[in-house]
Design an enzyme around this catalytic site. Sequence first.
Site, PDB file in Angstrom:
ATOM      1  N   LYS A 179       0.857  -1.185   0.000  1.00  0.00           N
ATOM      2  CA  LYS A 179       0.000   0.000   0.000  1.00  0.00           C
ATOM      3  C   LYS A 179       0.889   1.230   0.000  1.00  0.00           C
ATOM      4  O   LYS A 179       1.495   1.586   1.004  1.00  0.00           O
ATOM      5  CB  LYS A 179      -0.928   0.030   1.232  1.00  0.00           C
ATOM      6  CG  LYS A 179      -2.079   0.970   0.992  1.00  0.00           C
ATOM      7  CD  LYS A 179      -2.462   1.911   2.110  1.00  0.00           C
ATOM      8  CE  LYS A 179      -1.550   2.921   2.639  1.00  0.00           C
ATOM      9  NZ  LYS A 179      -1.460   4.196   1.880  1.00  0.00           N
ATOM     10  N   SER A 232       5.354   8.333   9.867  1.00  0.00           N
ATOM     11  CA  SER A 232       5.575   9.213  11.013  1.00  0.00           C
ATOM     12  C   SER A 232       5.444   8.433  12.329  1.00  0.00           C
ATOM     13  O   SER A 232       4.803   7.377  12.367  1.00  0.00           O
ATOM     14  CB  SER A 232       4.549  10.349  10.977  1.00  0.00           C
ATOM     15  OG  SER A 232       3.254   9.790  10.986  1.00  0.00           O
ATOM     16  N   CYS A 287      14.122  10.814   6.335  1.00  0.00           N
ATOM     17  CA  CYS A 287      14.215  10.431   7.742  1.00  0.00           C
ATOM     18  C   CYS A 287      15.659  10.450   8.222  1.00  0.00           C
ATOM     19  O   CYS A 287      15.919  10.340   9.408  1.00  0.00           O
ATOM     20  CB  CYS A 287      13.599   9.057   7.965  1.00  0.00           C
ATOM     21  SG  CYS A 287      14.538   7.771   7.154  1.00  0.00           S
TER      22      CYS A 287
HETATM   23  P1  NAD Z   1       2.492   9.101   7.460  1.00  0.00           P
HETATM   24  O1  NAD Z   1       2.679   8.473   8.780  1.00  0.00           O
HETATM   25  O2  NAD Z   1       1.553  10.250   7.357  1.00  0.00           O
HETATM   26  O3  NAD Z   1       1.956   8.015   6.384  1.00  0.00           O
HETATM   27  C1  NAD Z   1       2.627   6.804   6.184  1.00  0.00           C
HETATM   28  C2  NAD Z   1       1.622   5.751   5.722  1.00  0.00           C
HETATM   29  O4  NAD Z   1       0.660   5.557   6.749  1.00  0.00           O
HETATM   30  C3  NAD Z   1       0.852   6.131   4.467  1.00  0.00           C
HETATM   31  O5  NAD Z   1       0.771   5.003   3.631  1.00  0.00           O
HETATM   32  C4  NAD Z   1      -0.525   6.544   4.986  1.00  0.00           C
HETATM   33  O6  NAD Z   1      -1.564   6.213   4.085  1.00  0.00           O
HETATM   34  C5  NAD Z   1      -0.668   5.748   6.265  1.00  0.00           C
HETATM   35  N1  NAD Z   1      -1.393   6.471   7.310  1.00  0.00           N
HETATM   36  C6  NAD Z   1      -1.331   7.797   7.584  1.00  0.00           C
HETATM   37  N2  NAD Z   1      -2.096   8.101   8.648  1.00  0.00           N
HETATM   38  C7  NAD Z   1      -2.652   6.934   9.062  1.00  0.00           C
HETATM   39  C8  NAD Z   1      -3.550   6.602  10.118  1.00  0.00           C
HETATM   40  N3  NAD Z   1      -4.013   7.524  10.952  1.00  0.00           N
HETATM   41  N4  NAD Z   1      -3.928   5.325  10.255  1.00  0.00           N
HETATM   42  C9  NAD Z   1      -3.468   4.372   9.412  1.00  0.00           C
HETATM   43  N5  NAD Z   1      -2.615   4.644   8.389  1.00  0.00           N
HETATM   44  C10 NAD Z   1      -2.218   5.905   8.216  1.00  0.00           C
HETATM   45  O7  NAD Z   1       3.949   9.502   6.935  1.00  0.00           O
HETATM   46  P2  NAD Z   1       4.345  10.378   5.673  1.00  0.00           P
HETATM   47  O8  NAD Z   1       3.980  11.802   5.918  1.00  0.00           O
HETATM   48  O9  NAD Z   1       3.859   9.745   4.440  1.00  0.00           O
HETATM   49  O10 NAD Z   1       5.937  10.220   5.694  1.00  0.00           O
HETATM   50  C11 NAD Z   1       6.785  11.066   6.416  1.00  0.00           C
HETATM   51  C12 NAD Z   1       7.179  10.459   7.734  1.00  0.00           C
HETATM   52  O11 NAD Z   1       7.797   9.192   7.506  1.00  0.00           O
HETATM   53  C13 NAD Z   1       8.215  11.278   8.468  1.00  0.00           C
HETATM   54  O12 NAD Z   1       7.876  11.314   9.826  1.00  0.00           O
HETATM   55  C14 NAD Z   1       9.511  10.530   8.247  1.00  0.00           C
HETATM   56  O13 NAD Z   1      10.496  10.728   9.235  1.00  0.00           O
HETATM   57  C15 NAD Z   1       9.031   9.121   8.225  1.00  0.00           C
HETATM   58  N6  NAD Z   1       9.966   8.246   7.549  1.00  0.00           N
HETATM   59  C16 NAD Z   1      10.701   7.402   8.320  1.00  0.00           C
HETATM   60  C17 NAD Z   1      11.649   6.581   7.735  1.00  0.00           C
HETATM   61  C18 NAD Z   1      12.494   5.672   8.581  1.00  0.00           C
HETATM   62  O14 NAD Z   1      13.184   4.833   8.020  1.00  0.00           O
HETATM   63  N7  NAD Z   1      12.464   5.769   9.887  1.00  0.00           N
HETATM   64  C19 NAD Z   1      11.829   6.611   6.359  1.00  0.00           C
HETATM   65  C20 NAD Z   1      11.035   7.469   5.592  1.00  0.00           C
HETATM   66  C21 NAD Z   1      10.096   8.290   6.214  1.00  0.00           C
END
Ligand code: NAD
Length: 496
Positions: A179, A232, A287
């Site tokens: 997804k 996140s 990240c």
């Molecule tokens: P996000 O958490 O908003 O979304 C990530 C995924 O979760 C998406 O597929 C989204 O559809 C789903 N999602 C969002 N809210 C949800 C909810 N309430 N319930 C269920 N699913 C939900 O993250 P983003 O904005 O797409 O990405 C940025 C974040 O990702 C930053 O915080 C970044 O640091 C982190 N990140 C971490 C790494 C790592 O390796 N630690 C790598 C890349 C990005």
Amino acid sequence: MTQSPTLPILQNYINGQWCYSETDQYLDVVNPATTEPLAKVPLASAAEVDLAAQAAQAAFVSWRKTPPAQRIQYLFQLKQLLEQSFEELAQTITTECGKTLEEARGEMRRAIENVEIACGIPMMMQGTNLEDIASGIDEFMIRQPLGVAAIIAPFNFPGMIPFWFMPYALACGNTCIIKPSERVPLTMSLVFQLIDRLNLPKGVINLVNGSKEAVDAILDHPAIRSISFVGSTPVARYIYSRAAANGKRAQCQGGAKNPVIILPDADMDMTTRITADSAFGCAGQRCLAASIAITVGEARQTYTESIAHTAATRIVGYGLDEKVQMGPVITAQSRQRIETLIQQGTDQGAKVLVDGRSPQIPGYEQGHFVRPTILQDVDPNSEIAKTEIFGPVLSLIHVETIDQAIALVNSGQYGNMACLFTSSGAAARKFRYEAEAGNIGINIGVAAPMAFFPFSGWKDSFFGDLHGQGQHAVEFFTQTKVVVERWSQKDWSRKF
Ligand code: NAD
């Protein structure tokens, strides 16, 4: 929710077939530099997740019996197809995500590297054995796939992040549902057009576009055995607990706030170049982006001057232009959030040394741009020093000793990456020993591990145990079985 009926409508890929979603919920996918809508992405329902899970579960029965050496033949083919479509994939990433073409190419190189490493699964998946643990008794451990694996990805690496998991899951004998982020679904759609050409057995790999409803359905589906999530921290924490409550194996990578320490003996030109790339590369939406630069002693003046100059002169624009060094952030809301955080920082006493707010990028006036921003004299206890900004903002903090700097690093909520810039081996050794982070850089600004190392993360940057990539991925996507076996010696001399 916007309505643009003329846009292409993305499909899901379930049981070896492209299919339109039955939902009436769509989002526009938008080019963040031009704000041009590119496509409409469906937000799949729980029923569509169920179809994908059932297809993957049915496919698992024979996929797990397919010999690993045969399973990886598909990956060899996939590598070739990814290489043939390399530029198209990179351009798609730039178009929907905003990063520069060179950054997008780097992302796809990393994706391909993971496919290459997963081709070693027949070796990596081996168990262990010991003959005669007691007289005539042998004992061995074998690895078997878990079942259906779900991969939930964030927006900032639409091409690479699913590949931290998917090649390993498949090669180990699991079947898969991906997804992608609903904000950047085009890259995975293109990857699945390539996957469609592999002639994999139906249902081995599935694509479901969607957002929270689809994720919740994945978390609750009894056929899905493992969850690999990147996003996140609040969502990572939620997904980890709901997956665990449902008895699934989960690895959830979260957010970050990465500090870099600069000692006075560092090569200042190199340090400036590398930390600028770390802080402003991918517009800070990484990240492993440097977010705080901690200068120690005399490093303060030289570093501050040189990083300010580098930030102010970075070429910002549309990533498809090869001269551009930094693209936009993902959405208008994201830009607004970043600018609000900068304002909060100044309200709490920080000085704006380089102000990247509200830039005018000729030809892209509506784009979601924030230029590199440097905040000076940031209070380590202020919000801006603690909150993940996920934008091109570097906060400068000054201390007098390396111990104070390391204490500051370790006081943070996150533990994704910490870096040190120095020419002292002893300081480097002390730092890598004491710093609380899963990825450590010594004179490196983005300590992204190659595919044969796990992508680690500590504290609120990671929920779980085993990580993506390399041997950890093999362990995550398999379960072990220990067999203790005895055969009567009388049978040895029997005529067969
Ligand atoms: P996000 O958490 O908003 O979304 C990530 C995924 O979760 C998406 O597929 C989204 O559809 C789903 N999602 C969002 N809210 C949800 C909810 N309430 N319930 C269920 N699913 C939900 O993250 P983003 O904005 O797409 O990405 C940025 C974040 O990702 C930053 O915080 C970044 O640091 C982190 N990140 C971490 C790494 C790592 O390796 N630690 C790598 C890349 C990005």
